[in-house]
Design an enzyme around this catalytic site. Structure first.
Site, mmCIF file in Angstrom:
data_model
loop_
_atom_site.group_PDB
_atom_site.id
_atom_site.type_symbol
_atom_site.label_atom_id
_atom_site.label_comp_id
_atom_site.label_asym_id
_atom_site.label_seq_id
_atom_site.Cartn_x
_atom_site.Cartn_y
_atom_site.Cartn_z
ATOM 1 N N ASP A 1 0.851 -1.185 0.000
ATOM 2 C CA ASP A 1 0.000 0.000 0.000
ATOM 3 C C ASP A 1 0.894 1.245 0.000
ATOM 4 O O ASP A 1 1.498 1.591 1.013
ATOM 5 C CB ASP A 1 -0.924 -0.035 1.230
ATOM 6 N N GLU B 1 29.895 2.347 1.942
ATOM 7 C CA GLU B 1 29.763 0.903 2.121
ATOM 8 C C GLU B 1 29.578 0.237 0.758
ATOM 9 O O GLU B 1 29.274 -0.945 0.675
ATOM 10 C CB GLU B 1 28.597 0.576 3.060
ATOM 11 N N CYS C 1 26.454 3.971 7.539
ATOM 12 C CA CYS C 1 26.050 5.313 7.095
ATOM 13 C C CYS C 1 26.879 6.444 7.683
ATOM 14 O O CYS C 1 26.597 7.609 7.414
ATOM 15 C CB CYS C 1 24.579 5.546 7.413
ATOM 16 N N ARG D 1 13.310 -4.697 13.705
ATOM 17 C CA ARG D 1 12.983 -3.667 14.695
ATOM 18 C C ARG D 1 14.190 -3.274 15.545
ATOM 19 O O ARG D 1 14.215 -2.208 16.149
ATOM 20 C CB ARG D 1 11.850 -4.136 15.603
ATOM 21 N N HIS E 1 21.115 11.889 11.269
ATOM 22 C CA HIS E 1 21.106 10.884 10.204
ATOM 23 C C HIS E 1 19.659 10.539 9.860
ATOM 24 O O HIS E 1 18.804 10.445 10.738
ATOM 25 C CB HIS E 1 21.874 9.626 10.618
ATOM 26 N N LYS F 1 11.172 9.826 8.858
ATOM 27 C CA LYS F 1 10.475 9.818 10.136
ATOM 28 C C LYS F 1 11.414 9.834 11.351
ATOM 29 O O LYS F 1 11.217 10.598 12.300
ATOM 30 C CB LYS F 1 9.617 8.555 10.176
ATOM 31 N N ASN G 1 17.700 7.470 1.266
ATOM 32 C CA ASN G 1 18.829 7.404 2.190
ATOM 33 C C ASN G 1 20.103 7.137 1.398
ATOM 34 O O ASN G 1 20.286 6.046 0.861
ATOM 35 C CB ASN G 1 18.590 6.285 3.211
#
Ligand SMILES: [Zn+2]
Lengths: 349, 130
Positions: A28, A80, A112, A201, A236, A241, A268
């Site tokens: 979605d 990287e 990063c 997570r 970063h 969000k 990113n």
């Protein structure tokens, strides 16, 4: 202390929209755009890689700084996605900016945050008097596994900074830098593997939020400042969000963070990410403005910087390619099939 | 193979940075670099000349049947560029805008080709329509 003499960014022209990736995987699109705050991401051309992106960014940075490239004493490239497993990207960059041979160079890798690590290394050599100028680059052509959540954000781009310390050349002084580092297995890629793996997570609280919060708090303590002292803050940005959430947690406002929040427009860019965010803020900053930057690299660590803009920033702006121009020049949208071709995921038989 | 590596290494500055030469007598600029001025012969000195990379498309052609190293890239466009300093230079155009004679270009740094999955990656200037 040392400071920034000039900077440059480079973003490939190609873009793929979040809704196009979602179409292929039957996700979605609006809920992904809502949860990641991502509209589209950059895609490298099939003749672009970390070396070419680094060269374009570094050329812009050297031009912006106005220095003689022959006086550059160090070139560090953080990524990287270095094109070679063995053979430095940094030597290609040094040749392409005509820095001569009287210099040291090396490639760095720290997920990063290799770009901000490159800035710290260049600062050390400049402040100790070992070199006059250093060039620090962070750039990547990062890849997400097809169908993985990372595919919506992993993009391509880079930023480069020229570091020096002569007062009349510095456009932004680096007042202080600190780092917070720990052995955290949140994201990795083994030698020879095409795509990274991540701890799902686990990439949130124990890694991104913990390291950025600790490094930023250490920096505020070390400089005796509070969030209110800074005109801008760059964190970063693996998506649109997380940086807003960590800013809120630390007491920074959305107004301080928005101008340096570039990931929603280009994705990113990994090692390029914090550097491009800082560049976007320097594009609009005024003399006397203080800027806080905290990077994050999985594995894991954060580098935090307190920066103060000097009056020299105004006179050098005519030599500048702004982040908004680098993003919007020649944009070309590709569909998912062309995207796979650009990533060399499908080849001619 | 070894000859290829040595050749790659020697020409890096010209290929990366569009560096040619200029005759100190008549000021004619050349790319690729050459030892002798076409107008003045040997009675003059040639010095290194870095080109700005800016120019216009003088002519172009689309390649559909490429040499071996460019199989993955085809189809692509090769153009002759009139550099603002004078010389005509051949170069690949990067994808994007449709080429037209007289269009302004700038030099960019790109991958030219790779020697399979284990060989060298060759970087080179190409031109982008601006
Ligand atoms: Zn001559």
């Amino acid at each position: 202390m040392s400071g920034i003499l000039g900077y440059g960014v480079y973003i490939p022209a190609y873009r793929i929209k979040t809704e196009e990736i979602a179409r292929v995987w039957q996700d979605d699109a609006s809920s992904i755009e809502g949860s990641l705050h991502m509209k589209e991401k950059s895609v490298p051309g099939n003749d672009e890689d970390t070396a070419t992106i680094s060269v374009e960014a570094a050329r812009r940075a050297v031009y912006h700084s106005g220095i003689d490239p022959k006086e550059i004493g160090a070139v560090y490239v953080g990524s990287e996605s270095h094109p070679y497993a063995v053979k430095p990207t940094a030597t290609i960059v040094a040749e392409a900016i005509e820095a001569g041979n009287d210099l040291t160079a090396a490639d760095l890798e720290f997920a990063c945050k290799a770009g901000t690590a490159a800035i710290q290394m260049a600062m050390g050599l400049v402040d100790s008097g070992m070199i006059k100028y250093g060039v620090a680059v962070g750039s990547d052509t990062s890849q997400g596994r097809p169908g993985d959540a990372l595919e919506y954000t992993a993009s391509a781009g880079g930023g480069a900074f020229v570091i020096g310390k002569r007062k009349e050349e510095v456009i932004a002084e680096i007042l202080k830098t600190v780092s917070y580092t720990s052995d955290t297995p949140d994201f990795w890629r083994r030698e020879g593997a095409s795509f990274p793996s991540h701890g799902g997570r686990f990439t949130g609280d124990p890694s991104y939020f913990r390291h950025i919060a600790n490094a930023t708090t250490m920096l505020l303590d070390a400089t005796g400042t509070t969030p209110k002292d800074f005109a801008y803050a760059v964190f970063h940005q693996p998506n649109g969000k997380f940086p807003l959430a960590v800013a809120k947690q630390l007491g920074f406002t959305e107004e301080q963070v928005r101008p340096g929040l570039i990931t929603p427009l280009i994705g990113n860019t990994y090692s390029g990410c914090s550097l491009i965010g800082l560049a976007a803020v320097l594009d609009i900053a005024r003399p006397g403005d203080k800027i806080l930057v905290t990077s994050f690299g999985s594995g894991a660590g954060s580098d935090s910087f307190a920066i103060e803009v000097t009056p020299n920033i105004e006179s050098k702006r005519q030599r500048l390619v702004r982040v908004s121009d680098a993003i919007n020049r020649n944009k070309v949208y590709v569909d998912y099939a062309m995207y796979l071709k650009h990533r060399n995921s499908i080849r001619k038989w | 193979m070894e000859r290829g590596v040595a050749k790659t290494w020697r020409s890096a500055n010209a290929r990366y940075n569009l560096t040619g030469v200029q005759c100190t007598n008549c000021k004619t600029a050349y790319f690729p670099p050459r030892m002798v001025c076409a107008k003045c012969g040997r009675d003059t000195k040639m010095v290194e000349k870095k080109f700005s990379g800016r120019g216009v498309i003088y002519s172009y052609t689309r390649i559909f049947v490429p040499p071996h190293d460019f199989t993955e890239e085809a189809p692509y466009t090769v153009a002759i560029i009139r550099l603002e300093e004078g010389p005509l230079v051949e170069g690949h155009l990067v994808d994007g805008k449709k080429p037209e004679i007289g269009a302004s270009v700038r030099a960019v740094f790109r991958r030219m080709y790779t020697e399979g999955s284990e060989g060298l990656i060759h970087y080179h200037f190409k031109f982008e329509i601006v």
